[in-house]
Design a protein around this motif. Structure first.
Motif, PDB file in Angstrom:
ATOM      1  N   GLU A  42       3.426  -3.623  11.808  1.00 13.34           N
ATOM      2  CA  GLU A  42       4.424  -4.314  10.664  1.00 13.34           C
ATOM      3  C   GLU A  42       4.451  -5.820  10.655  1.00 13.34           C
ATOM      4  O   GLU A  42       4.417  -6.512  11.629  1.00 13.34           O
ATOM      5  CB  GLU A  42       5.722  -3.775  11.104  1.00 13.34           C
ATOM      6  CG  GLU A  42       5.825  -2.341  11.197  1.00 13.34           C
ATOM      7  CD  GLU A  42       5.920  -1.435   9.792  1.00 13.34           C
ATOM      8  OE1 GLU A  42       5.922  -2.304   8.757  1.00 13.34           O
ATOM      9  OE2 GLU A  42       5.752  -0.334   9.852  1.00 13.34           O
ATOM     10  N   GLU A  44       6.698  -8.929   8.717  1.00 10.94           N
ATOM     11  CA  GLU A  44       8.020  -9.498   8.156  1.00 10.94           C
ATOM     12  C   GLU A  44       7.647 -11.060   7.655  1.00 10.94           C
ATOM     13  O   GLU A  44       7.476 -11.829   8.506  1.00 10.94           O
ATOM     14  CB  GLU A  44       9.015  -9.456   8.853  1.00 10.94           C
ATOM     15  CG  GLU A  44      10.346  -9.876   7.954  1.00 10.94           C
ATOM     16  CD  GLU A  44      11.798 -10.076   8.992  1.00 10.94           C
ATOM     17  OE1 GLU A  44      12.745 -10.504   8.492  1.00 10.94           O
ATOM     18  OE2 GLU A  44      11.668  -9.785   9.955  1.00 10.94           O
ATOM     19  N   TRP A 199       4.610   2.780   1.645  1.00  6.74           N
ATOM     20  CA  TRP A 199       5.947   2.690   2.069  1.00  6.74           C
ATOM     21  C   TRP A 199       6.990   2.678   1.425  1.00  6.74           C
ATOM     22  O   TRP A 199       6.975   2.392   0.176  1.00  6.74           O
ATOM     23  CB  TRP A 199       6.013   1.471   3.059  1.00  6.74           C
ATOM     24  CG  TRP A 199       6.025   0.209   2.672  1.00  6.74           C
ATOM     25  CD1 TRP A 199       6.999  -0.625   2.152  1.00  6.74           C
ATOM     26  CD2 TRP A 199       4.712  -0.485   1.866  1.00  6.74           C
ATOM     27  NE1 TRP A 199       6.408  -1.738   1.640  1.00  6.74           N
ATOM     28  CE2 TRP A 199       5.356  -1.709   1.325  1.00  6.74           C
ATOM     29  CE3 TRP A 199       3.322  -0.121   1.661  1.00  6.74           C
ATOM     30  CZ2 TRP A 199       4.366  -2.422   0.549  1.00  6.74           C
ATOM     31  CZ3 TRP A 199       2.572  -1.309   1.279  1.00  6.74           C
ATOM     32  CH2 TRP A 199       2.883  -2.092   0.569  1.00  6.74           C
ATOM     33  N   ASP A 201      10.842   0.805   1.728  1.00  9.88           N
ATOM     34  CA  ASP A 201      11.760  -0.044   2.577  1.00  9.88           C
ATOM     35  C   ASP A 201      13.186   0.555   2.835  1.00  9.88           C
ATOM     36  O   ASP A 201      13.919   0.348   3.487  1.00  9.88           O
ATOM     37  CB  ASP A 201      11.829  -1.627   1.940  1.00  9.88           C
ATOM     38  CG  ASP A 201      10.381  -2.184   2.236  1.00  9.88           C
ATOM     39  OD1 ASP A 201       9.552  -1.698   3.398  1.00  9.88           O
ATOM     40  OD2 ASP A 201       9.846  -3.092   1.602  1.00  9.88           O
ATOM     41  N   ASP A 205      11.277   1.655   7.787  1.00  7.55           N
ATOM     42  CA  ASP A 205      10.509   0.588   7.931  1.00  7.55           C
ATOM     43  C   ASP A 205       8.841   0.815   8.206  1.00  7.55           C
ATOM     44  O   ASP A 205       8.267   0.331   8.589  1.00  7.55           O
ATOM     45  CB  ASP A 205      11.068  -0.225   8.768  1.00  7.55           C
ATOM     46  CG  ASP A 205      11.281   0.267  10.439  1.00  7.55           C
ATOM     47  OD1 ASP A 205      10.859   1.593  10.589  1.00  7.55           O
ATOM     48  OD2 ASP A 205      11.643  -0.415  11.341  1.00  7.55           O
TER      49      ASP A 205
END
Length: 256
Positions: A42, A44, A199, A201, A205
């Motif tokens: 993951e 960000e 995915w 959100d 996640d």
């Protein structure tokens, strides 16, 4: 003789039982160590939405694997370009801050809209979230028209191209087929490694990864059961043995 015989028998029996106990515990321990839960990598990606001309901005990637901060990523590189000029992109290697975050700086010399990727490789996975920054007054109407024309011209030039079959309707728990046609220099591109990253959100996640199969020459398909209704992101990753890595993102609307 009988007494010695029984003593020897007891010694051999205890030795055998002890060996069996050791083997069982070793095997159990080995099996326990080999079972590791797999997670999706993951990232960000943080950048400001706007910036002034010549203002230095920070690009930041927070990298996690499950609940673990990834402090030893194999590579984190930021790529940025003015919209419509992706072939003229700049690459800058990120600094590892030692806490799972990776940063670099950039500045832009003129008004416009700039797009950027955070290329992250870690835990045998690669992902590349995308962001954009509006600099100064952004793109004028004339520039936007020029950018659209440039993109159309680039699509017609020789090189790599992918054509994703847009999904008109997808329903929860149905087998939804994902199909992309790949071309290289006007020919079907065969033998590529294609993965779909999926995915949503708003639901979770977690990112799901699905390997596609080459169902026909240059055509790569996979199926997916969408668990809930909503709008999902589907990013196509294409790689080959010569170092090619291309990607393209689409949205799929899933109904009840």
């Amino acid at each position: 003789m009988p007494k010695k015989f029984w003593v020897l028998t007891l010694i051999l029996a205890f030795t055998f039982l002890s060996a069996c106990g050791d083997d069982g515990s070793t095997e159990e321990s080995s099996e326990g160590n080999s079972e590791e839960e797999l997670h999706a990598l993951e990232v960000e990606f943080e950048v400001p939405e706007t910036a002034d001309v010549d203002e230095t901005i920070e690009m930041k990637a927070n990298v996690t694997y499950g609940e673990e901060n990834v402090e030893d990523a194999d590579e984190v590189v930021f790529e940025y370009w003015e919209t419509g000029n992706e072939d003229d992109s700049s690459m800058v290697e990120a600094e590892n801050n030692g806490d799972g975050s990776y940063t670099a700086e950039a500045a832009f010399e003129q008004d416009g809209v700039y797009e950027m990727y955070a290329h992250v490789t870690a835990r045998a996975q690669h992902t590349m979230p995308k962001k954009s920054v509006t600099v100064g007054e952004g793109a004028s109407a004339e520039q936007e028209t020029e950018n659209e024309d440039t993109e159309d011209e680039q699509a017609q030039e020789e090189g790599f191209a992918m054509d994703f079959s847009e999904i008109d309707e997808a329903n929860v728990q149905d087998q939804t087929e994902l199909t992309v046609q790949l071309n290289m220099d006007g020919e079907n591109f065969e033998g590529a490694a294609v993965r779909y990253e999926i995915w949503n959100d708003e639901i979770s996640d977690q990112h799901e990864w699905i390997d596609a199969e080459e169902s026909a020459s240059g055509e790569y398909t996979a199926t997916h059961d969408f668990p809930e209704a909503g709008t999902y992101n589907v990013q196509i990753h294409v790689e080959d043995d010569d170092g090619l890595h291309e990607h393209e993102e689409h949205e799929v609307v899933v109904n009840e």
